[in-house]
Write an enzyme that holds these catalytic residues in place. Structure first.
Site, PDB file in Angstrom:
ATOM      1  N   LYS A  29      -0.725   2.987   1.027  1.00 31.63           N
ATOM      2  CA  LYS A  29      -1.739   2.812  -0.023  1.00 31.63           C
ATOM      3  C   LYS A  29      -3.124   3.272   0.431  1.00 31.63           C
ATOM      4  CE  LYS A  29      -2.879  -2.006   0.999  1.00 31.63           C
ATOM      5  NZ  LYS A  29      -4.247  -1.721   1.455  1.00 31.63           N
ATOM      6  N   THR A  30      -3.472   2.994   1.708  1.00 31.77           N
ATOM      7  CA  THR A  30      -4.799   3.412   2.188  1.00 31.77           C
ATOM      8  C   THR A  30      -4.900   4.931   2.206  1.00 31.77           C
ATOM      9  OG1 THR A  30      -4.903   1.422   3.561  1.00 31.77           O
ATOM     10  CG2 THR A  30      -6.472   3.162   4.048  1.00 31.77           C
ATOM     11  N   ASP A 212      -8.919  -1.665  -3.881  1.00 32.27           N
ATOM     12  CA  ASP A 212      -7.840  -1.933  -2.929  1.00 32.27           C
ATOM     13  C   ASP A 212      -7.400  -3.395  -3.059  1.00 32.27           C
ATOM     14  OD1 ASP A 212      -6.054  -1.565  -0.858  1.00 32.27           O
ATOM     15  OD2 ASP A 212      -7.553  -1.771   0.718  1.00 32.27           O
ATOM     16  N   GLU A 213      -6.124  -3.675  -2.743  1.00 30.05           N
ATOM     17  CA  GLU A 213      -5.575  -5.050  -2.760  1.00 30.05           C
ATOM     18  C   GLU A 213      -5.877  -5.730  -4.095  1.00 30.05           C
ATOM     19  OE1 GLU A 213      -3.607  -5.837  -0.539  1.00 30.05           O
ATOM     20  OE2 GLU A 213      -4.212  -5.117   1.429  1.00 30.05           O
ATOM     21  N   GLN A 243       2.799  -9.198  -2.749  1.00 30.88           N
ATOM     22  CA  GLN A 243       1.967  -9.606  -1.622  1.00 30.88           C
ATOM     23  C   GLN A 243       0.748 -10.422  -2.071  1.00 30.88           C
ATOM     24  OE1 GLN A 243       1.650  -6.786   1.827  1.00 30.88           O
ATOM     25  NE2 GLN A 243       2.366  -5.286   0.345  1.00 30.88           N
ATOM     26  N   ARG A 595       5.811  -7.245   8.053  1.00 30.34           N
ATOM     27  CA  ARG A 595       4.901  -6.839   9.133  1.00 30.34           C
ATOM     28  C   ARG A 595       5.688  -6.142  10.242  1.00 30.34           C
ATOM     29  NH1 ARG A 595       1.473  -6.100   6.259  1.00 30.34           N
ATOM     30  NH2 ARG A 595       3.075  -6.637   4.748  1.00 30.34           N
TER      31      ARG A 595
END
Length: 664
Positions: A29-30, A212-213, A243, A595
């Site tokens: 995503k980044t 973002d997020e 998430q 993770r």
């Protein structure tokens, strides 16, 4: 865009209206956000200053700015607005301060400052009740609930007390020319709602928004984004409903559905290819999250191979759990000769870390514990910050009191009390009251002299701070108040030296930041309240095992993850079960599992020691949701004989113990 997959390219090139990118864990995503910024600048001709990228942490903002700087020119990257929600709010409010009845140099109160105001207004020392009130006020602000509506909605006795304090709390902040953290989002949103012309000004300034997020936004942040986007609705929101784990602080995953309802032209693009984890890890994680009610269907997949099975180990108790986790970690490290920083031990709550710390220390394994005290929360840094806050805003009464007493300058409690009474009578801040000639009728000459000297020093330093380079001005301030001598007068030598070293580090950092950003000390002070931890960009990551809560681990990744304490009452947490929030706990489990890159080991106990009592516990319901095809169960009746690596680790540990005993 040769390194991008088809869906990533679609997300970057789509500009026909509002866009929601559903970005699964580890799906890049980044990369999409940073490449889209470069695309807007290089291919679409948008000026960098017309783009705002909004994140939730300073660390994420720095990383994004750095990565964009590698795709476009440095000068262009520096003119982008890449910041947290709160930093963007501060920028808006500084410029529009007059419209909300504030001066541009208003103070920003952290949680400690706000708590002190609430405690004073409530006239109470019951910290638990005061924290509850503070949480209620924060939640009201995050949901855009103003005092009048709060009074109508208050149900419990604590809520009713909070509603009574709410107007006085707001009035007190206003008298200090201060805002709390929640105000930094609420006030811009209210400003835009009440002043369409100001809203239009900022809509024209930022022609494109990237968020973002997005799943972590609360109701107030959603309102601010909607108002900033305006009728053009040129934005890309990137998030993952799987998430969303911050409901306890106001985040509302329903904001993702709300986008689709309120923006009929919304395009949705899913990023489902995972670049982080092996197939077995993803399969187990997908199995768990499938038990939640689906808002947006997506299924992560990977080209990284099947990988090792996910192991699930049952331990007799939590002491044996810590022992087995650390021994297995040590064995794996010995067998593979990797780095200690390749390993993470993740848990639901901070109190679970203690036994793992003991085991790691016993085996001389380096570790880093997340969630330690913020650099800016240290007493000596807060002392210096009080002085800086006072220079930036003389109306900041809490800063005045702390600066006047740290170090003490002959201004006692009786003097401050009399000054406070006079200031209240005159409706002035403490600083301005101290400069009035009428104060001499309420204080003796002996009390007035040090107070007058203190105010004169503040005025001289304010002038120097605006004219002198930041590092030099702070050096003059520290020398003028003789802060090093103050520390040595009140602490033993070793502690005084440590605290002075922290102050010197802070001064050096602030000086470097002033040079890099070409800002004076006053300009920098107005931004410090938004910095969670001291910047140490370029610093080496320690080669150490990471101990972290699941919440703190979000956004990070590790080759090898040990997920511990996966039991009913812990994960999912007992309070979450009782309040019907199991789905958020399941998302937390999903975040922990994703993770892991190469291996994932899950642990739970048959009994757990709490408050000197042994309690029988049950495995988490999430264990049963993992599926069976990619899982290897261990412990209890399934406990295999120790493998070669484990035996080697035990031998190494024994040798270490023998060596240390010989040395002793």
């Amino acid at each position: 865009m040769p390194q991008l997959n088809v869906r990533q390219r679609e997300a970057i090139q789509y500009l026909d209206g509002p866009l929601l990118v559903l970005a699964g864990a580890g799906s890049g995503k980044t990369r999409v956000i940073t490449r889209k910024i470069a695309y807007l600048v290089q291919e679409c001709g948008l000026a960098p200053r017309q783009i705002a990228a909004i994140t939730f942490t300073n660390k994420a903002a720095r990383e994004m700015q750095t990565r964009v700087g590698k795709l476009i020119s440095r000068q262009a990257a520096e003119s982008l607005q890449v910041s947290t929600f709160h930093a963007l709010g501060v920028r808006i409010l500084r410029e529009e301060a007059a419209a909300i009845g504030y001066k541009p140099r208003f103070s920003i109160f952290d949680a400690t400052d706000a708590f002190a105001v609430i405690a004073d207004l409530a006239g109470s020392v019951d910290k638990i009740r005061l924290r509850q009130i503070q949480g209620i006020l924060s939640n009201w602000k995050n949901t855009r609930t103003l005092p009048e509506e709060a009074a109508r909605r208050a149900a419990s006795e604590t809520e009713k007390l909070a509603a009574r304090l709410y107007p006085a709390y707001e009035a007190t902040l206003k008298s200090y020319q201060a805002l709390d953290f929640d105000d930094l989002i609420l006030r811009p949103a209210m400003l835009f709602m009440e002043n369409p012309e100001i809203a239009e000004k900022w809509q024209n300034r930022f022609r494109y928004l990237l968020i973002d997020e997005y799943q972590d936004t609360n109701a107030c942040q959603y309102s601010l984004l909607k108002l900033l986007a305006g009728v053009r609705a040129q934005f890309t929101a990137v998030g993952d409903d799987n998430q969303s784990i911050y409901g306890w602080r106001g985040a509302d995953v329903a904001n993702m559905e709300r986008l689709a309802e309120e923006f009929p032209r919304l395009e949705i693009i899913k990023l489902e290819q995972n670049y982080r984890s092996t197939l077995r890890i993803l399969s187990a994680a997908n199995n768990v999250i499938a038990h939640n009610v689906k808002r947006f269907e997506k299924n992560l997949w990977s080209e990284l191979g099947h990988g090792e099975p996910v192991s699930v180990t049952v331990c007799p108790d939590n002491e044996r759990e810590a022992e087995r986790v650390v021994m297995r970690l040590q064995a794996h490290h010995l067998a593979h000769q990797g780095k200690w920083s390749d390993y993470a031990i993740l848990y639901r709550s901070n109190h679970l870390a203690r036994l793992f710390e003991q085991q790691l220390r016993d085996r001389r394994i380096p570790y880093v514990l997340s969630g330690g005290q913020s650099f800016f929360d240290k007493a000596e840094i807060k002392d210096v910050l009080a002085w800086l806050r006072l220079l930036a805003n003389p109306d900041d009464d809490p800063a005045f009191i702390r600066a006047a007493t740290a170090p003490r300058r002959g201004i006692g409690a009786n003097t401050l009390q009399a000054l406070g009474n006079y200031a209240g009578m005159r409706h002035l801040s403490l600083f301005h009251a101290a400069r009035e000639s009428g104060l001499c009728q309420h204080l003796s000459p002996r009390q007035l002299a040090p107070l007058s000297a203190f105010c004169q020093f503040v005025e001289r330093m304010d002038e120097r701070a605006q004219q002198t380079e930041a590092g030099a001005a702070l050096g003059e301030l520290l020398s003028g108040i003789d802060y090093e001598a103050h520390l040595h007068a009140h602490e033993e030598a070793r502690i005084a030296q440590e605290r002075w070293a922290n102050v010197c580090e802070f001064a050096q950092w602030l000086g470097q930041k002033g040079i890099a950003e070409d800002r004076n000390l006053i300009d920098l002070v107005q931004r410090i309240a938004l910095i969670g931890l001291i910047d140490k960009e370029g610093g080496a990551t320690p080669d150490a095992v990471q101990l972290s809560t699941l919440h703190a681990a979000k956004g990070l990744e590790y080759p090898h993850v040990f997920l511990v304490g996966v039991e009913e009452g812990i994960l999912p947490h007992r309070e979450a079960v009782e309040s019907g929030k199991v789905e958020e706990e399941r998302r937390l489990m999903y975040v922990g599992m994703t993770r892991a890159r190469q291996s994932l080991a899950i642990f739970y106990c048959e009994r757990r020691k709490q408050n000197r009592q042994w309690l029988s516990v049950k495995p988490s319901r999430f264990i049963g949701e993992l599926g069976s095809g990619n899982i290897r169960f261990m412990g209890g009746k399934n406990q295999p004989l120790p493998d070669k690596a484990t035996r080697l680790a035990r031998l190494a540990a024994l040798k270490s113990m023998l060596t240390s005993s010989d040395t002793a």
